[in-house]
Structure formats: structure tokens, C-alpha cells
Design a protein around this motif. Structure first.
Motif, PDB file in Angstrom:
ATOM      1  N   MET A  44     -10.586  13.421  -3.162  1.00 15.10           N
ATOM      2  CA  MET A  44      -9.148  12.337  -2.780  1.00 15.10           C
ATOM      3  C   MET A  44      -8.459  12.463  -1.336  1.00 15.10           C
ATOM      4  SD  MET A  44      -6.592  11.883  -6.108  1.00 15.10           S
ATOM      5  CE  MET A  44      -6.843  10.021  -6.965  1.00 15.10           C
ATOM      6  N   ILE A  45      -7.239  12.177  -1.189  1.00 19.28           N
ATOM      7  CA  ILE A  45      -6.551  12.927  -0.359  1.00 19.28           C
ATOM      8  C   ILE A  45      -4.842  12.026  -1.151  1.00 19.28           C
ATOM      9  CG2 ILE A  45      -5.435  12.730   1.781  1.00 19.28           C
ATOM     10  CD1 ILE A  45      -8.677  10.810   2.618  1.00 19.28           C
ATOM     11  N   ILE A  46      -4.606  13.811  -1.444  1.00 19.95           N
ATOM     12  CA  ILE A  46      -2.862  12.862  -1.895  1.00 19.95           C
ATOM     13  C   ILE A  46      -2.215  13.470  -0.839  1.00 19.95           C
ATOM     14  CG2 ILE A  46      -1.300  13.652  -3.118  1.00 19.95           C
ATOM     15  CD1 ILE A  46      -4.075  14.397  -4.939  1.00 19.95           C
ATOM     16  N   LYS A  47      -1.705  12.154  -0.752  1.00 21.95           N
ATOM     17  CA  LYS A  47       0.374  12.677   0.976  1.00 21.95           C
ATOM     18  C   LYS A  47       1.386  12.247   0.211  1.00 21.95           C
ATOM     19  CE  LYS A  47      -0.930  11.433   5.307  1.00 21.95           C
ATOM     20  NZ  LYS A  47      -0.560  12.872   5.740  1.00 21.95           N
ATOM     21  N   VAL A  48       2.515  12.558   1.046  1.00 19.29           N
ATOM     22  CA  VAL A  48       3.668  12.333   0.329  1.00 19.29           C
ATOM     23  C   VAL A  48       4.544  11.143   1.070  1.00 19.29           C
ATOM     24  CG1 VAL A  48       6.136  13.119   0.158  1.00 19.29           C
ATOM     25  CG2 VAL A  48       4.423  14.004  -0.670  1.00 19.29           C
ATOM     26  N   LYS A  49       3.480  11.555   2.428  1.00 19.34           N
ATOM     27  CA  LYS A  49       4.314  10.163   3.549  1.00 19.34           C
ATOM     28  C   LYS A  49       3.312   9.391   3.936  1.00 19.34           C
ATOM     29  CE  LYS A  49       7.741  12.760   5.496  1.00 19.34           C
ATOM     30  NZ  LYS A  49       8.545  13.161   7.035  1.00 19.34           N
ATOM     31  N   GLN A  50       3.688   8.617   4.485  1.00 17.22           N
ATOM     32  CA  GLN A  50       2.425   7.439   4.584  1.00 17.22           C
ATOM     33  C   GLN A  50       2.133   7.854   6.115  1.00 17.22           C
ATOM     34  OE1 GLN A  50       4.400   3.129   5.849  1.00 17.22           O
ATOM     35  NE2 GLN A  50       4.951   3.794   4.290  1.00 17.22           N
ATOM     36  N   PRO A  51       0.476   7.550   6.278  1.00 18.83           N
ATOM     37  CA  PRO A  51      -0.260   8.218   7.126  1.00 18.83           C
ATOM     38  C   PRO A  51       0.020   7.545   8.581  1.00 18.83           C
ATOM     39  CG  PRO A  51      -1.910   7.302   5.341  1.00 18.83           C
ATOM     40  CD  PRO A  51      -0.476   6.761   5.175  1.00 18.83           C
ATOM     41  N   GLN A  52      -0.348   8.262   9.646  1.00 16.32           N
ATOM     42  CA  GLN A  52      -0.180   8.214  11.029  1.00 16.32           C
ATOM     43  C   GLN A  52      -1.303   7.686  11.483  1.00 16.32           C
ATOM     44  OE1 GLN A  52       3.238   8.002  12.268  1.00 16.32           O
ATOM     45  NE2 GLN A  52       3.404   8.311   9.736  1.00 16.32           N
TER      46      GLN A  52
ATOM     47  N   LEU B  18       2.654   4.128   0.359  1.00 18.52           N
ATOM     48  CA  LEU B  18       2.289   3.038   0.744  1.00 18.52           C
ATOM     49  C   LEU B  18       3.727   2.255   1.403  1.00 18.52           C
ATOM     50  CD1 LEU B  18      -0.919   1.913  -0.079  1.00 18.52           C
ATOM     51  CD2 LEU B  18      -0.524   3.735   1.843  1.00 18.52           C
ATOM     52  N   GLN B  19       3.817   1.162   2.796  1.00 14.90           N
ATOM     53  CA  GLN B  19       4.782  -0.044   2.722  1.00 14.90           C
ATOM     54  C   GLN B  19       4.538  -0.882   3.452  1.00 14.90           C
ATOM     55  OE1 GLN B  19       8.603   1.136   3.978  1.00 14.90           O
ATOM     56  NE2 GLN B  19       9.342  -0.121   3.500  1.00 14.90           N
ATOM     57  N   LEU B  20       3.666  -1.031   3.038  1.00 14.46           N
ATOM     58  CA  LEU B  20       2.560  -2.349   4.052  1.00 14.46           C
ATOM     59  C   LEU B  20       3.015  -3.415   4.891  1.00 14.46           C
ATOM     60  CD1 LEU B  20      -1.243  -1.343   2.291  1.00 14.46           C
ATOM     61  CD2 LEU B  20      -0.071  -0.202   3.760  1.00 14.46           C
ATOM     62  N   ALA B  21       3.951  -4.193   4.455  1.00 12.97           N
ATOM     63  CA  ALA B  21       4.815  -5.384   4.899  1.00 12.97           C
ATOM     64  C   ALA B  21       5.213  -5.104   5.823  1.00 12.97           C
ATOM     65  CB  ALA B  21       5.356  -5.776   3.758  1.00 12.97           C
ATOM     66  N   PRO B  22       5.927  -4.262   6.507  1.00 16.45           N
ATOM     67  CA  PRO B  22       6.504  -3.990   7.779  1.00 16.45           C
ATOM     68  C   PRO B  22       5.565  -3.726   9.006  1.00 16.45           C
ATOM     69  CG  PRO B  22       7.469  -2.177   6.289  1.00 16.45           C
ATOM     70  CD  PRO B  22       6.175  -3.176   5.275  1.00 16.45           C
ATOM     71  N   ASP B  23       4.194  -2.993   8.434  1.00 20.32           N
ATOM     72  CA  ASP B  23       3.388  -2.570   8.581  1.00 20.32           C
ATOM     73  C   ASP B  23       1.642  -3.001   9.092  1.00 20.32           C
ATOM     74  OD1 ASP B  23       2.267  -0.211  10.344  1.00 20.32           O
ATOM     75  OD2 ASP B  23       2.997   1.154   9.759  1.00 20.32           O
TER      76      ASP B  23
ATOM     77  N   ALA C 161      -7.438   2.932  -1.789  1.00 20.38           N
ATOM     78  CA  ALA C 161      -6.040   3.161  -1.883  1.00 20.38           C
ATOM     79  C   ALA C 161      -5.589   2.890  -3.042  1.00 20.38           C
ATOM     80  CB  ALA C 161      -5.634   2.299  -0.395  1.00 20.38           C
ATOM     81  N   LEU C 162      -4.645   4.332  -3.464  1.00 27.58           N
ATOM     82  CA  LEU C 162      -3.514   4.207  -4.252  1.00 27.58           C
ATOM     83  C   LEU C 162      -2.034   4.061  -4.192  1.00 27.58           C
ATOM     84  CD1 LEU C 162      -6.095   6.446  -7.208  1.00 27.58           C
ATOM     85  CD2 LEU C 162      -5.793   3.271  -6.725  1.00 27.58           C
ATOM     86  N   PRO C 163      -1.502   3.445  -3.642  1.00 24.15           N
ATOM     87  CA  PRO C 163      -0.398   3.449  -3.808  1.00 24.15           C
ATOM     88  C   PRO C 163       0.974   4.226  -5.208  1.00 24.15           C
ATOM     89  CG  PRO C 163      -0.643   1.337  -4.202  1.00 24.15           C
ATOM     90  CD  PRO C 163      -1.344   1.772  -4.534  1.00 24.15           C
ATOM     91  N   MET C 164       1.866   4.737  -4.934  1.00 24.90           N
ATOM     92  CA  MET C 164       2.856   5.112  -5.670  1.00 24.90           C
ATOM     93  C   MET C 164       3.739   4.833  -5.447  1.00 24.90           C
ATOM     94  SD  MET C 164       3.023   9.478  -4.833  1.00 24.90           S
ATOM     95  CE  MET C 164       2.575   9.343  -2.841  1.00 24.90           C
ATOM     96  N   LYS C 165       5.086   4.660  -6.550  1.00 18.12           N
ATOM     97  CA  LYS C 165       5.806   3.961  -6.411  1.00 18.12           C
ATOM     98  C   LYS C 165       6.887   4.948  -5.866  1.00 18.12           C
ATOM     99  CE  LYS C 165       5.488   0.594  -9.594  1.00 18.12           C
ATOM    100  NZ  LYS C 165       6.254  -0.396 -10.406  1.00 18.12           N
TER     101      LYS C 165
END
Length: 50
Positions: free
Chosen positions: A1-9, A26-31, A45-49
Motif C-alpha cells: 500500500m502506498i500512502i501519499k498526502v499529495k497527488q502522485p506526480q 485525488l482530484q482527477l477531473a481537471p487532470d 486507488a482509494l481516494p481521501m477526502k
């Protein structure tokens, strides 16, 4: 499991594999590039709010 605070570059997304689980904000709509990379990687992928 990979846990990140920011979206992966892009460099980090290139290393993702199907057997991995990504838990991050994850904020996928604009990217669409990020969305495509994540789908293509085959991982779960499990997105955080925010």
C-alpha cells in the motif's frame, strides 16, 4: 500500500504497478493525464477526502 498526502506526480505514476494500492488525495477531473496514468497502471486507488 502506498500512502501519499499529495497527488502522485508523473514520475511517481510511471512506477505504479497492478499489485499496488494507492491511498491519497485525488482530484482527477481537471487532470486527465493523471487519470489515464492511474487507469493504465492497473492499481487499486482509494481516494481521501480533503
Amino acid at each position: 500500500m502506498i500512502i501519499k498526502v499529495k497527488q502522485p506526480q508523473a514520475v511517481a505514476r510511471a512506477m505504479l504497478r497492478p499489485e499496488q494500492i494507492l491511498f491519497t488525495y485525488l482530484q482527477l477531473a481537471p487532470d486527465t493525464g493523471q487519470t489515464k496514468d492511474l487507469v493504465d497502471s492497473g492499481l487499486s486507488a482509494l481516494p481521501m477526502k480533503p
